[in-house]
Design an enzyme around this catalytic site. Structure first.
Site, PDB file in Angstrom:
ATOM      1  N   ARG A  70       0.842  -1.183   0.000  1.00  0.00           N
ATOM      2  CA  ARG A  70       0.000   0.000   0.000  1.00  0.00           C
ATOM      3  C   ARG A  70       0.881   1.239   0.000  1.00  0.00           C
ATOM      4  O   ARG A  70       2.003   1.215   0.485  1.00  0.00           O
ATOM      5  CB  ARG A  70      -0.907   0.017   1.243  1.00  0.00           C
ATOM      6  CG  ARG A  70      -2.118  -0.913   1.113  1.00  0.00           C
ATOM      7  CD  ARG A  70      -3.013  -0.847   2.337  1.00  0.00           C
ATOM      8  NE  ARG A  70      -2.402  -1.479   3.476  1.00  0.00           N
ATOM      9  CZ  ARG A  70      -1.813  -0.853   4.480  1.00  0.00           C
ATOM     10  NH1 ARG A  70      -1.798   0.486   4.501  1.00  0.00           N
ATOM     11  NH2 ARG A  70      -1.261  -1.502   5.474  1.00  0.00           N
ATOM     12  N   TYR A 198      -1.546  -3.567  -6.737  1.00  0.00           N
ATOM     13  CA  TYR A 198      -1.348  -4.253  -5.453  1.00  0.00           C
ATOM     14  C   TYR A 198      -2.635  -4.290  -4.617  1.00  0.00           C
ATOM     15  O   TYR A 198      -3.378  -3.300  -4.552  1.00  0.00           O
ATOM     16  CB  TYR A 198      -0.226  -3.580  -4.637  1.00  0.00           C
ATOM     17  CG  TYR A 198      -0.196  -4.135  -3.238  1.00  0.00           C
ATOM     18  CD1 TYR A 198       0.350  -5.398  -2.994  1.00  0.00           C
ATOM     19  CD2 TYR A 198      -0.805  -3.470  -2.184  1.00  0.00           C
ATOM     20  CE1 TYR A 198       0.310  -5.957  -1.725  1.00  0.00           C
ATOM     21  CE2 TYR A 198      -0.852  -4.021  -0.913  1.00  0.00           C
ATOM     22  CZ  TYR A 198      -0.302  -5.262  -0.694  1.00  0.00           C
ATOM     23  OH  TYR A 198      -0.360  -5.820   0.553  1.00  0.00           O
ATOM     24  N   LYS A 207      -9.627  -2.490   1.734  1.00  0.00           N
ATOM     25  CA  LYS A 207      -9.362  -1.360   2.622  1.00  0.00           C
ATOM     26  C   LYS A 207     -10.139  -0.114   2.183  1.00  0.00           C
ATOM     27  O   LYS A 207     -10.623   0.649   3.016  1.00  0.00           O
ATOM     28  CB  LYS A 207      -7.861  -1.073   2.681  1.00  0.00           C
ATOM     29  CG  LYS A 207      -7.034  -2.251   3.216  1.00  0.00           C
ATOM     30  CD  LYS A 207      -7.478  -2.646   4.589  1.00  0.00           C
ATOM     31  CE  LYS A 207      -6.992  -3.986   5.096  1.00  0.00           C
ATOM     32  NZ  LYS A 207      -5.604  -4.187   5.382  1.00  0.00           N
ATOM     33  N   HIS A 227     -10.595  -2.583  11.627  1.00  0.00           N
ATOM     34  CA  HIS A 227      -9.486  -3.397  11.097  1.00  0.00           C
ATOM     35  C   HIS A 227      -9.227  -4.532  12.089  1.00  0.00           C
ATOM     36  O   HIS A 227      -8.211  -4.534  12.789  1.00  0.00           O
ATOM     37  CB  HIS A 227      -8.264  -2.484  10.952  1.00  0.00           C
ATOM     38  CG  HIS A 227      -7.133  -3.075  10.175  1.00  0.00           C
ATOM     39  ND1 HIS A 227      -5.833  -2.665  10.314  1.00  0.00           N
ATOM     40  CD2 HIS A 227      -7.102  -4.062   9.240  1.00  0.00           C
ATOM     41  CE1 HIS A 227      -5.051  -3.357   9.497  1.00  0.00           C
ATOM     42  NE2 HIS A 227      -5.792  -4.208   8.845  1.00  0.00           N
ATOM     43  N   SER A 249      -1.364  -4.041  10.118  1.00  0.00           N
ATOM     44  CA  SER A 249      -1.069  -5.003   9.062  1.00  0.00           C
ATOM     45  C   SER A 249       0.228  -5.746   9.381  1.00  0.00           C
ATOM     46  O   SER A 249       1.193  -5.145   9.856  1.00  0.00           O
ATOM     47  CB  SER A 249      -0.903  -4.278   7.729  1.00  0.00           C
ATOM     48  OG  SER A 249      -2.069  -3.559   7.416  1.00  0.00           O
ATOM     49  N   CYS A 251       0.908  -8.013  11.650  1.00  0.00           N
ATOM     50  CA  CYS A 251       1.225  -8.207  13.066  1.00  0.00           C
ATOM     51  C   CYS A 251       0.568  -9.472  13.606  1.00  0.00           C
ATOM     52  O   CYS A 251       0.407  -9.623  14.816  1.00  0.00           O
ATOM     53  CB  CYS A 251       0.785  -7.014  13.893  1.00  0.00           C
ATOM     54  SG  CYS A 251       1.824  -5.562  13.662  1.00  0.00           S
ATOM     55  N   GLY A 252       0.135 -10.369  12.729  1.00  0.00           N
ATOM     56  CA  GLY A 252      -0.337 -11.670  13.210  1.00  0.00           C
ATOM     57  C   GLY A 252      -1.848 -11.823  13.314  1.00  0.00           C
ATOM     58  O   GLY A 252      -2.315 -12.736  13.986  1.00  0.00           O
ATOM     59  N   ASP A 278      -9.223  -9.914   8.964  1.00  0.00           N
ATOM     60  CA  ASP A 278      -8.739  -8.558   8.684  1.00  0.00           C
ATOM     61  C   ASP A 278      -9.751  -7.457   8.983  1.00  0.00           C
ATOM     62  O   ASP A 278      -9.375  -6.394   9.437  1.00  0.00           O
ATOM     63  CB  ASP A 278      -8.304  -8.474   7.218  1.00  0.00           C
ATOM     64  CG  ASP A 278      -7.432  -7.259   6.918  1.00  0.00           C
ATOM     65  OD1 ASP A 278      -6.579  -6.916   7.762  1.00  0.00           O
ATOM     66  OD2 ASP A 278      -7.601  -6.649   5.852  1.00  0.00           O
ATOM     67  N   ARG A 366       2.099 -12.183  -0.745  1.00  0.00           N
ATOM     68  CA  ARG A 366       0.750 -12.462  -0.246  1.00  0.00           C
ATOM     69  C   ARG A 366       0.163 -13.718  -0.879  1.00  0.00           C
ATOM     70  O   ARG A 366       0.558 -14.121  -1.966  1.00  0.00           O
ATOM     71  CB  ARG A 366      -0.161 -11.275  -0.586  1.00  0.00           C
ATOM     72  CG  ARG A 366       0.243  -9.964   0.087  1.00  0.00           C
ATOM     73  CD  ARG A 366      -0.442  -9.817   1.409  1.00  0.00           C
ATOM     74  NE  ARG A 366       0.055  -8.686   2.186  1.00  0.00           N
ATOM     75  CZ  ARG A 366      -0.555  -8.245   3.285  1.00  0.00           C
ATOM     76  NH1 ARG A 366      -1.659  -8.815   3.718  1.00  0.00           N
ATOM     77  NH2 ARG A 366      -0.052  -7.248   3.969  1.00  0.00           N
TER      78      ARG A 366
HETATM   79  O1  SAT Z   1      -2.681  -4.624   1.237  1.00  0.00           O
HETATM   80  S1  SAT Z   1      -3.780  -4.789   2.165  1.00  0.00           S
HETATM   81  O2  SAT Z   1      -4.148  -3.493   2.697  1.00  0.00           O
HETATM   82  O3  SAT Z   1      -4.885  -5.392   1.504  1.00  0.00           O
HETATM   83  C1  SAT Z   1      -3.294  -5.797   3.441  1.00  0.00           C
HETATM   84  C2  SAT Z   1      -2.866  -5.025   4.621  1.00  0.00           C
HETATM   85  O4  SAT Z   1      -1.910  -4.252   4.535  1.00  0.00           O
HETATM   86  O5  SAT Z   1      -3.475  -5.190   5.693  1.00  0.00           O
HETATM   87 MN    MN Z   2      -5.125  -5.471   7.167  1.00  0.00          MN
END
Ligand code: SAT
Ligand code: MN
Length: 593
Positions: A70, A198, A207, A227, A249, A251-252, A278, A366
């Site tokens: 991102r 991306y 998002k 989130h 993002s 962090c598990g 997510d 990913r």
């Molecule tokens: O790239 S995404 O925003 O879809 C995944 C993330 O960073 O949480």
């Molecule tokens: Mn995320």
């Protein structure tokens, strides 16, 4: 009178006139459609088929090397008033933003097919779900949206019925970082994204819609778009508690959502169900509890680090029908990333692997996969009314100070705890990695409006009639002096969740401290765990001097949101600061004896 659908038809026509595609394809979500798309992408090299014996129906996509995460500095919230976007967003005047990005879109789809993707965020019949339409010139986006959302005919039918949808326009453009913008117009329910393929920049349901636009709508309509992962935990007594947890993002969240209980817990009957990894939309139900849905239908997870040790469920779901982006490749055509056994032959850019050039897989590589492929997936994820939330958990990467777990005193304190969240940055966004930054409720990159108004919205749930979840904060990332993690994490995190659930059920005691309620070390079950001596005590200590600095830093951070910072949060910060000061005074060595 014009039919409801004609608003969509008109918009599609308008976009086509402006972007000039060779063809327009309305996505129905069918098998035949995706099969045709896939063959076309394999033919032109967008997708590389992986080893069909080990990974049937799996493909590798290598993005442009400059388009791997991102881009927060190119992401804008374009509200009429700059103040409404807040200091937490980059802002541009809507008219200027439209003009700038429309100039990029002019004629950009010449020679390309324009795909119209109707999608539904949430179970198709859920009153909590919302629809959108993404127009894109990227078949890779179509293939991903098909897994990440309920896409196609059913969504179109709902849009036709409701006449309402979020408009998302996307083009990969030239994939030129100099010609790239991700623009949001919450007042219009519109998204325009140009120049990136991306995930978070291009899969507009995720998002852009489900957080930035939805958070704005949620505020108007009295719900929350967060989130957060959603995980269901069934205790040996057979009661299932759903927990929503916010972490930045990478962090598990995915690992926690798919946690496998340690053997001793499994034997006792603990079971974990995955609802989402997510995003969480929640609203008060008729019983006053918060009911939540996962608006997504798939997982777009970080591959590196995902292994049989860290997340066996994820590994199991990635054996078929998955898309991998920017992972490395073994000699026999299997996807590979750091954390897996074996050796890579090619790095994420397709070059023969050379460790001197860094990791084989991109750190933000990913996978995309349908949620139903996860062994811990639960049909509750399809329940139109959602699942009731027993606890909300906040957390981040904090190498020092922040204990393994603590519980907020009440909702208002919980909002402060969420607002004060900080974390080290990760590879999920472009920029430096490992830098501490404030990331309230893990929404810094995703809240579509002023953080001050956002906290006020959170506080507004504290009202008679609502049975709000308890609020906790966790830190799996605490390190010792030797720089090693003090807590093993992953499946063992259930030991901490167990304490939370016992708190929710009114069974576990706690030690009251100025920062909230903490378990006594004896309240966390460590049977079968090989912790360093004294580690648990360290993980559960409250360093008052450190917290005095932390609460001051929180106050300074919040002050930047004034004048929109709610007074109740200012008072709450002052209350905690005073409690810390009083505790320090009470424990201080007398100056003269
Ligand atoms: O790239 S995404 O925003 O879809 C995944 C993330 O960073 O949480
Ligand atoms: Mn995320």
């Amino acid at each position: 009178m014009a039919s409801k659908l004609s608003r969509l038809d008109q918009w599609v026509e308008e976009v086509a006139r402006h972007t000039q595609p060779d063809a327009i394809h309305w996505c129905d979500g069918s098998e035949a459609e995706i099969a045709a798309l896939r063959s076309r992408m394999v033919e032109d090299g967008t997708l590389l088929p992986l080893n069909p014996a080990t990974h049937p129906n799996c493909f590798l996509h290598r993005s442009h090397p400059g388009d791997v995460a991102r881009v927060e500095h190119l992401t804008f919230v374009c509200t009429r008033s700059r103040e409404d976007a807040g200091p937490n967003n980059h802002w541009m005047d809507p008219a200027e933003a439209h003009a700038r990005i429309d100039a990029l879109f002019a004629g950009c789809m010449k020679g390309r097919t324009m795909y119209v993707i109707p999608y539904c965020m949430g179970p198709i019949d859920s009153p909590l779900a919302r629809c959108g339409v993404e127009i894109t010139d990227s078949p890779y986006v179509v293939a991903n949206m098909r897994m990440m959302t309920r896409m196609g005919a059913a969504a179109l039918a709902r849009i036709e019925r409701e006449g309402q949808f979020v408009k998302g326009l996307h083009s990969i453009g030239e994939l030129d970082p100099e010609r790239r913008f991700i623009m949001h117009f919450p007042e219009e329910g519109t998204i325009k994204s140009y120049g990136s393929g991306y995930g978070g920049n291009a899969l507009l349901g995720k998002k852009c819609h489900a957080l930035r636009i939805a958070s704005w709508q949620a505020r108007q309509e009295g719900w929350l778009a967060e989130h957060m992962l959603i995980v269901g935990i069934r205790n040996p007594e057979g009661r299932t508690h759903y927990i929503a947890a916010a972490f930045p993002s990478a962090c598990g969240k995915t690992n926690l959502a798919m946690l496998i209980p340690p053997p001793a817990y499994r034997e006792k009957g603990w079971k974990v169900w995955t609802v989402g990894d997510d995003i969480c939309w929640m609203q008060p139900g008729p019983d006053g509890r918060l009911w939540a849905i996962n608006p997504e239908a798939g997982f777009f997870g970080v591959a590196p680090g995902t292994s049989a040790a860290t997340n066996p469920n994820a590994l199991a779901m990635l054996g078929h029908d998955a898309i991998f982006t920017n992972v490395a490749l073994t000699a026999d055509g299997q996807p590979w990333w750091e954390g897996l056994d074996g050796v890579p032959a090619f790095d994420w850019q397709g070059r023969p692997f050379d460790p001197a050039r860094g990791p084989a897989a991109h750190p933000n590589a990913r996978f995309t996969v349908s949620a139903r492929q996860c062994p811990s997936w639960t049909p509750a994820a399809e329940d139109p009314q959602g699942v009731p939330i027993s606890a909300i958990v906040f957390g981040g990467r904090r190498p020092s100070l922040v204990p393994l777990v603590f519980e907020a005193r009440d909702w208002r304190h919980g909002v402060l705890v969420g607002a004060a969240m900080g974390s080290e940055t990760t590879a999920a966004a472009a920029g430096a990695v490992g830098v501490m930054r404030r990331d309230p409720m893990a929404m810094k990159p995703f809240c579509g409006y002023h953080f001050g108004d956002y906290f006020a919205h959170w506080l507004s749930f504290d009202r008679p009639g609502l049975k709000l979840p308890r609020v906790f904060h966790v830190n799996w990332f605490r390190k010792g002096e030797d720089g090693r993690f003090l807590w093993p994490g992953f499946g063992e995190n259930l030991r901490v969740l167990e304490w939370m659930i016992r708190r929710v059920e009114g069974e576990a005691g706690a030690r009251e401290t100025p920062i909230g309620y903490l378990p006594e070390p004896s309240a966390i079950c460590v049977d079968g765990l090989d912790l360093a001596p004294g580690a648990l005590e360290r993980l559960l200590e409250v360093d008052l001097a450190g917290w005095a600095d932390e609460i001051e830093a929180t106050g300074a951070f919040l002050a930047e949101l004034s004048p929109r910072l709610p007074g109740a949060l200012v008072e709450e910060q002052a209350r905690v600061a005073a409690a810390i000061a009083a505790a320090r005074a009470a424990t201080a060595e007398p100056v003269d004896a």
